[in-house]
Design an enzyme around this catalytic site. Structure first.
Site, short mmCIF file in Angstrom:
data_model
loop_
_atom_site.label_atom_id
_atom_site.label_comp_id
_atom_site.label_asym_id
_atom_site.label_seq_id
_atom_site.Cartn_x
_atom_site.Cartn_y
_atom_site.Cartn_z
CE LYS A 1 14.03 -40.08 -72.42
NZ LYS A 1 14.62 -40.02 -73.75
N GLY B 1 28.95 -38.68 -78.42
CA GLY B 1 28.15 -38.56 -77.20
C GLY B 1 28.11 -39.88 -76.45
N GLY C 1 22.44 -40.30 -72.22
CA GLY C 1 21.25 -41.15 -72.31
C GLY C 1 20.86 -41.46 -73.75
N GLY D 1 17.05 -35.42 -87.43
CA GLY D 1 16.60 -35.74 -86.07
C GLY D 1 15.10 -35.82 -85.91
CB THR E 1 10.48 -36.92 -71.56
OG1 THR E 1 11.54 -36.33 -72.29
CG2 THR E 1 9.71 -35.86 -70.80
P1 ATR Z 1 20.99 -36.93 -73.14
O1 ATR Z 1 20.17 -37.78 -72.22
O2 ATR Z 1 20.21 -35.92 -73.92
O3 ATR Z 1 21.90 -37.73 -74.01
P2 ATR Z 1 23.09 -36.37 -71.23
O4 ATR Z 1 22.92 -37.73 -70.69
O5 ATR Z 1 23.29 -35.24 -70.30
O6 ATR Z 1 21.87 -35.99 -72.17
O7 ATR Z 1 24.31 -36.41 -72.28
C1 ATR Z 1 24.76 -35.31 -72.91
C2 ATR Z 1 25.88 -35.65 -73.90
O8 ATR Z 1 26.27 -34.42 -74.51
C3 ATR Z 1 27.14 -36.21 -73.25
O9 ATR Z 1 27.82 -37.02 -74.19
C4 ATR Z 1 27.93 -34.94 -72.97
O10 ATR Z 1 29.31 -35.10 -72.85
P3 ATR Z 1 29.99 -35.41 -71.40
O11 ATR Z 1 29.75 -36.85 -71.15
O12 ATR Z 1 31.41 -35.07 -71.57
O13 ATR Z 1 29.28 -34.52 -70.42
C5 ATR Z 1 27.64 -34.14 -74.20
N1 ATR Z 1 27.82 -32.71 -73.97
C6 ATR Z 1 27.14 -31.92 -73.10
N2 ATR Z 1 27.57 -30.63 -73.17
C7 ATR Z 1 28.56 -30.61 -74.12
C8 ATR Z 1 29.37 -29.58 -74.68
N3 ATR Z 1 29.28 -28.32 -74.30
N4 ATR Z 1 30.26 -29.93 -75.63
C9 ATR Z 1 30.36 -31.22 -76.03
N5 ATR Z 1 29.61 -32.24 -75.58
C10 ATR Z 1 28.71 -31.94 -74.63
#
Ligand code: ATR
Length: 242
Positions: free
Chosen positions: A28, A89, A92, A207, A24
């Site tokens: 990953k 998004g 990951g 989810g 996790t």
């Molecule tokens: P995960 O593995 O859980 O998908 P991650 O790889 O850190 O986590 O991805 C987080 C996603 O949430 C990304 O799409 C991120 O947008 P950015 O690519 O612009 O960083 C999005 N995200 C994180 N914080 C955010 C916020 N405050 N508002 C909107 N989108 C957010």
């Protein structure tokens, strides 16, 4: 496990002492250099959440996307072939979800992300693997002026609604009444996005169902036995207070 313990752990794993593991956040991607092979799906995702030992070799898999598709189809009976889908998004979780949606034969995929560059980079990578699919990207700040004509499915893969808030969920009102809304957030069980979609009379995919289906697959890969689905479901729903 600490990061500096990974090397030793994988040497131990090769001996067959451990049949497999689930990986996790934040490992990953970090585990990949220690593995012998990724299956083609994990390769496309660029991330691993399950590692199995096969004849002394460490094989990386990713069950997040399959769990997502199984949960989505079970809960909504959606047929994804030739549809137009929108994914919010580009992290990951989005990689696993989008790769699986492409494998299901969607016609068009729009990736909406706060950082547009990241969405574009990911869309370009997917285009190389799935040249027949139409990819679009859009910045998150334009959500309110999005055009969702003919969109069959909208999926949130970010933590919006959990660790940070949606600015405005009004965009849901623009979806067709047949559209399906999916959120990968499992806590709260009824996320703000899911609540809003249900208020609009739309079909939804929660989810926690992705979490469950991913766990069913993981259980079966690691134990080679059928997952006790009813027991697992009951435990998850109870923990979430559903
Ligand atoms: P995960 O593995 O859980 O998908 P991650 O790889 O850190 O986590 O991805 C987080 C996603 O949430 C990304 O799409 C991120 O947008 P950015 O690519 O612009 O960083 C999005 N995200 C994180 N914080 C955010 C916020 N405050 N508002 C909107 N989108 C957010």
């Amino acid at each position: 496990l600490e990061e500096n313990e990974l090397k030793k752990f994988f040497i131990r794993m090769r001996t067959g002492e451990i049949a497999g593991v689930n990986v996790t956040i934040p490992y990953k991607q970090k585990v990949i250099p220690f593995l012998d092979k990724l299956n083609p799906h994990a390769e496309a995702c660029g991330a691993v959440n399950t590692i199995i030992v096969e004849k002394g070799k460490l094989i990386g898999d990713n069950t997040d996307g399959r769990g997502f598709i199984n949960a989505l189809t079970e809960e909504t009976a959606i047929v994804l072939m030739n549809t137009k889908v929108v994914v919010i998004g580009a992290g990951g979780a989005s990689r696993a979800v989008c790769t699986s949606l492409c494998e299901q034969g969607v016609n068009s995929l729009t990736i909406i992300n706060r950082s547009l560059d990241k969405a574009k980079e990911f869309a370009n990578k997917l285009k190389q693997l799935f040249p027949q699919i139409d990819f679009q990207t859009q910045p998150l700040k334009n959500l309110a002026i999005s055009n969702f004509i003919n969109t069959t499915l909208l999926v949130n893969t970010t933590s919006l609604g959990m660790t940070y808030d949606w600015e405005d969920l009004g965009f849901i009102e623009k979806l067709n009444k047949e559209a399906i809304v999916s959120d990968i957030i499992s806590r709260p069980a009824k996320s703000p996005l899911i609540k809003k979609a249900e208020e609009q009379g739309l079909k939804v995919n929660h989810g926690y169902n992705m979490l469950l289906h991913q766990a069913y697959i993981g259980f079966e890969l690691l134990t080679h036995e059928k997952a006790p689905r009813a027991i697992m479901k009951q435990a998850v729903l109870k923990a979430l207070g559903v």
